[in-house]
Design a protein around this motif. Structure first.
Motif, short mmCIF file in Angstrom:
data_model
loop_
_atom_site.label_atom_id
_atom_site.label_comp_id
_atom_site.label_asym_id
_atom_site.label_seq_id
_atom_site.Cartn_x
_atom_site.Cartn_y
_atom_site.Cartn_z
N LEU A 131 0.81 -1.22 0.00
CA LEU A 131 0.00 0.00 0.00
C LEU A 131 0.84 1.28 0.00
N ILE A 136 -6.45 3.77 -0.77
CA ILE A 136 -7.62 2.91 -0.89
C ILE A 136 -8.62 3.59 -1.81
N SER A 167 -2.73 5.43 3.61
CA SER A 167 -3.41 4.80 2.48
C SER A 167 -4.93 4.91 2.60
#
Length: 331
Positions: A131, A136, A167
């Motif tokens: 990540l 996201i 993230s």
């Protein structure tokens, strides 16, 4: 998807073969996942590296356990793991796992890393490194739950916790709620939302720590009482350790169970309940080496118990919970 040519339900599974390739974290994952599919237990013969770790952390002498050389097994299966692609569990449970390539690009709403089968440092560190520098996707929730305070602290000290937060992941605390009773009692917004949801007749499913939150009081290790949501009549305080796999004989209909069903799960707790009405208990619990007892609370809207049900072995549970929640939302 059927991988093994036999049913795991209430059986003991032992791994064999080239096991030295599996780290402790990998073994934890492989021991945890089959229990979610109904296995009674899983055995991994300890490697020398695992034994070395055990010697470092053990607080008393121990002896390594291995199967007898002439042990007889009900069945055996051989899986070429080199031929397996990385897997992902699709909605419904581990029994619905598929190769990642089959669902790559599929829009999702929620993802989860952690809990029993993927909460070791190595699991979460791998996710954090993937990540790094990414976000996201909009409209997606990613929950990450480290399995211990030590894992959380190591992730933080190496900067990986910050990577997860940047993230857009939501990092939730692991560990035992009874050790944080004071802090939980101060979460008035969260407890208040539980009270309002319960007052409105909303469906609630609570296992172990959730059971503690729904009670009147949680007594900490120093004997101090702390108010919880107050939706159920019990108080929880330190008692004898309850640990192991259980068979639940369902005695009455409730939110997610039906009279006459036989379900499997496990419990792991040292706190016990006072003032929990036996007539509200959903089932009779039985297990090796423990006395049979009635346990938990159920009615048309609430299921609360110490027992962690193995949803993979009883798919009717999430189906009934989803149906009840949808029915309440549409009312």
């Amino acid at each position: 998807r059927q991988v093994l040519p036999f049913d795991l339900d209430y059986r003991i599974l032992e791994f064999a073969g080239d096991l030295d390739q599996f780290s402790l974290a990998a073994r934890v994952a492989l021991c945890s996942a089959p229990t979610e599919l109904g296995a009674y237990g899983v055995f991994f013969p300890p490697s020398e590296s695992v034994l070395a770790h055990a010697r470092d952390v053990a607080q008393r002498p121990f002896a390594a356990m291995f199967s007898d050389a002439d042990a007889r097994y009900e069945a055996a299966a051989e899986i070429d793991i080199a031929a397996l692609q990385p897997q992902v569990s699709t909605p419904g449970g581990l029994q619905n796992a598929v190769p990642v390539s089959e669902v790559a690009g599929t829009r999702i709403d929620h993802a989860f890393i952690g809990s029993c089968a993927s909460s070791m440092y190595e699991d979460i560190a791998l996710a954090a490194r993937y990540l790094a520098g990414r976000r996201i996707a909009d409209g997606v929730r990613l929950f990450v739950v480290p399995g211990s305070d030590e894992t959380s602290q190591r992730l933080a000290s190496e900067g990986l916790m910050q990577v997860l937060l940047e993230s857009g992941a939501v990092v939730l605390p692991g560990g035992y709620p009874e050790l944080h009773a004071k802090e939980l009692s101060q979460c008035r917004q969260s407890l208040g939302s539980l009270v309002r949801h319960g007052a409105a007749g909303g469906a609630m499913y609570a296992e172990c720590g959730g059971l503690l939150l729904l009670g009147q009081e949680l007594v900490d290790a120093d004997g101090q009482r702390h108010a919880m949501a107050g939706l159920l009549p019990h108080r929880a305080c330190r008692g004898a350790l309850s640990l192991g796999y259980r068979t639940a004989q369902v005695k009455r209909d409730g939110l997610v169970v039906r009279q006459g069903e036989v379900l499997h799960g496990h419990e792991f707790h040292r706190w016990q309940l006072d003032d929990s009405p036996m007539e509200a208990a959903p089932w009779q619990l039985e297990g090796w080496g423990v006395r049979s007892r009635v346990e938990g609370w159920t009615d048309a809207a609430v299921h609360a118990s110490w027992l962690h049900l193995h949803w993979g072995g009883c798919p009717s549970i999430p189906q009934r919970l989803t149906h009840a929640a949808g029915k309440w939302l549409s009312a």
